[in-house]
Design an enzyme around this catalytic site. Structure first.
Site, PDB file in Angstrom:
ATOM      1  N   ASP A 162      -6.758   0.926 -27.536  1.00 47.34           N
ATOM      2  CA  ASP A 162      -6.168   2.052 -26.839  1.00 47.34           C
ATOM      3  C   ASP A 162      -7.158   2.887 -26.055  1.00 47.34           C
ATOM      4  OD1 ASP A 162      -3.825   2.336 -29.465  1.00 47.34           O
ATOM      5  OD2 ASP A 162      -3.604   1.465 -27.486  1.00 47.34           O
ATOM      6  N   PRO A 176       0.818  -1.229   0.000  1.00 35.81           N
ATOM      7  CA  PRO A 176       0.000   0.000   0.000  1.00 35.81           C
ATOM      8  C   PRO A 176       0.848   1.274   0.000  1.00 35.81           C
ATOM      9  CG  PRO A 176      -0.681  -1.523   1.749  1.00 35.81           C
ATOM     10  CD  PRO A 176       0.618  -2.031   1.201  1.00 35.81           C
ATOM     11  N   GLU A 195       3.325 -10.010   8.513  1.00 30.51           N
ATOM     12  CA  GLU A 195       3.024  -8.617   8.841  1.00 30.51           C
ATOM     13  C   GLU A 195       3.774  -7.659   7.936  1.00 30.51           C
ATOM     14  OE1 GLU A 195       0.630  -7.513  11.146  1.00 30.51           O
ATOM     15  OE2 GLU A 195       0.233  -9.645  10.862  1.00 30.51           O
ATOM     16  N   ARG A 249      -4.585  -9.179 -20.806  1.00 31.08           N
ATOM     17  CA  ARG A 249      -5.717  -8.908 -21.697  1.00 31.08           C
ATOM     18  C   ARG A 249      -5.383  -7.857 -22.755  1.00 31.08           C
ATOM     19  NH1 ARG A 249      -8.320  -4.387 -20.581  1.00 31.08           N
ATOM     20  NH2 ARG A 249     -10.274  -4.898 -21.620  1.00 31.08           N
TER      21      ARG A 249
HETATM   22  C1  9WO Z   1       1.896  -3.588   4.163  1.00 31.83           C
HETATM   23  C2  9WO Z   1       1.705  -2.279   4.537  1.00 31.83           C
HETATM   24  C3  9WO Z   1       0.667  -1.612   5.176  1.00 31.83           C
HETATM   25  C4  9WO Z   1       0.789  -0.241   5.412  1.00 31.83           C
HETATM   26  C5  9WO Z   1       1.915   0.424   4.957  1.00 31.83           C
HETATM   27  C6  9WO Z   1       2.936  -0.262   4.295  1.00 31.83           C
HETATM   28  C7  9WO Z   1       2.819  -1.600   4.104  1.00 31.83           C
HETATM   29  N1  9WO Z   1       3.673  -2.456   3.480  1.00 31.83           N
HETATM   30  C8  9WO Z   1       3.125  -3.645   3.516  1.00 31.83           C
HETATM   31  C9  9WO Z   1       3.735  -4.798   2.954  1.00 31.83           C
HETATM   32  O1  9WO Z   1       4.784  -4.740   2.332  1.00 31.83           O
HETATM   33  N2  9WO Z   1       3.081  -5.932   3.164  1.00 31.83           N
HETATM   34  C10 9WO Z   1       3.512  -7.222   2.675  1.00 31.83           C
HETATM   35  C11 9WO Z   1       2.588  -7.646   1.573  1.00 31.83           C
HETATM   36  C12 9WO Z   1       3.385  -8.210   3.787  1.00 31.83           C
HETATM   37  C13 9WO Z   1       1.972  -8.223   4.341  1.00 31.83           C
HETATM   38  C14 9WO Z   1       0.973  -8.472   3.233  1.00 31.83           C
HETATM   39  N3  9WO Z   1       1.240  -7.648   2.101  1.00 31.83           N
HETATM   40  C15 9WO Z   1       0.331  -6.831   1.548  1.00 31.83           C
HETATM   41  C16 9WO Z   1       0.373  -6.195   0.328  1.00 31.83           C
HETATM   42  N4  9WO Z   1      -0.819  -6.489   2.143  1.00 31.83           N
HETATM   43  N5  9WO Z   1      -1.489  -5.655   1.353  1.00 31.83           N
HETATM   44  C17 9WO Z   1      -0.798  -5.479   0.226  1.00 31.83           C
HETATM   45  C18 9WO Z   1      -1.252  -4.653  -0.846  1.00 31.83           C
HETATM   46  C19 9WO Z   1      -0.563  -4.636  -2.041  1.00 31.83           C
HETATM   47  C20 9WO Z   1      -1.030  -3.814  -3.074  1.00 31.83           C
HETATM   48  N6  9WO Z   1      -2.126  -3.062  -2.925  1.00 31.83           N
HETATM   49  C21 9WO Z   1      -2.805  -3.080  -1.772  1.00 31.83           C
HETATM   50  C22 9WO Z   1      -2.381  -3.866  -0.701  1.00 31.83           C
END
Ligand code: 9WO
Length: 248
Positions: A169, A89, A116, A154
């Protein structure tokens, strides 16, 4: 194009790669997807890939070492210098224009975190770019990686069977301009609701004008931000503006 996915759970990608319209892109190798599992690079009898966070707190943290080895292994398999992407995120939210640019790239190494979080030192040492798919937290990066792969596949030529590449496009793939128009199929009347007459007229120009009007009106109503962007990009004609005025 090739995507190397670094994940502890490659098996959750299998059904995604094997069904639907994108299957062609993946099975033909047009979008080559390969997996590297950090577990295979973990040390010790238990092959640990996670450990408790320094400073305390709940949950576990993905260790830098197995992730680094996995990424270096993926890099060694490639001839190019594709970027290393982490789904989190923290990144800016994926937009369709970026999907279009990924769709024309050589691919990337997609790192999927779990637990985490990921040891920050791995991110600092190896991650070129972080991509978010929205402001919410997942339990891992895998679904985000599939979102990118789906959107990229896709757009490959020949994947959407009846769609000319020149159309892709701005017209059919929407969201780089206006929202898509509403769709109707048989029966003509369903639950007392008729299909809009222009769609049944057989008059190609009328149909196209109606669809354009619907896209303009849908976008103005539901996503005025996108309409404003389309205006700034010069995608809205004077005729379009007069249509928008009549429905205000
Ligand atoms: C989680 C997170 C939350 C708040 C701010 C920074 C952060 N980094 C991560 C992170 O790297 N998380 C890893 C991947 C491990 C935990 C689960 N992960 C994850 C990726 N949870 N949510 C996402 C994600 C990826 C793309 N778009 C939205 C959420």
């Amino acid at each position: 194009m090739r995507f190397d996915v670094v994940t502890l759970f490659p098996e959750i990608f299998a059904p995604f790669l094997q069904v639907g319209i994108n299957r062609r892109a993946f099975e033909s190798g047009l979008v080559d997807v390969q997996f590297t599992n950090p577990r295979d690079f973990a040390a010790g009898q238990y092959r640990r890939v996670d450990d408790r966070p320094f400073g305390g707190g709940p949950g576990m943290v993905m260790m830098a070492e197995p992730l680094e080895k996995a990424v270096l292994h993926a890099k060694a398999q490639r001839q190019d210098a594709a970027p290393v992407v982490l789904f989190s995120p923290i990144g800016s939210t994926l937009q369709h224009v970026q999907v279009q640019s990924w769709a024309q790239s050589c691919g990337a190494i997609l790192v999927c975190g779990r637990y985490e979080g990921v040891d920050q030192r791995f991110i600092d040492a190896h991650v070129d770019q972080q991509i978010s798919i929205g402001d919410f937290v997942l339990s891992g990066g895998e679904l985000a990686a599939m979102v990118l792969l789906d959107a990229v596949a896709r757009l490959q030529p020949g994947v959407l069977s009846d769609q000319g590449s020149h159309q892709q496009d701005s017209f059919n793939s929407a969201l780089d301009g206006l929202l898509d128009c509403p769709h109707y199929t048989r029966p003509e009347i369903w639950a007392g609701q008729a299909t809009p007459a222009p769609l049944l007229s057989g008059h190609h120009a009328h149909i196209e004008r109606w669809r354009r009007d619907q896209r303009l009106l849908f976008t103005a109503k539901h996503r005025p931000d996108l309409l404003e962007q389309a205006r700034l990009s010069g995608l809205i004609s004077a005729q379009d503006e007069s249509v928008l005025l009549t429905f205000r």
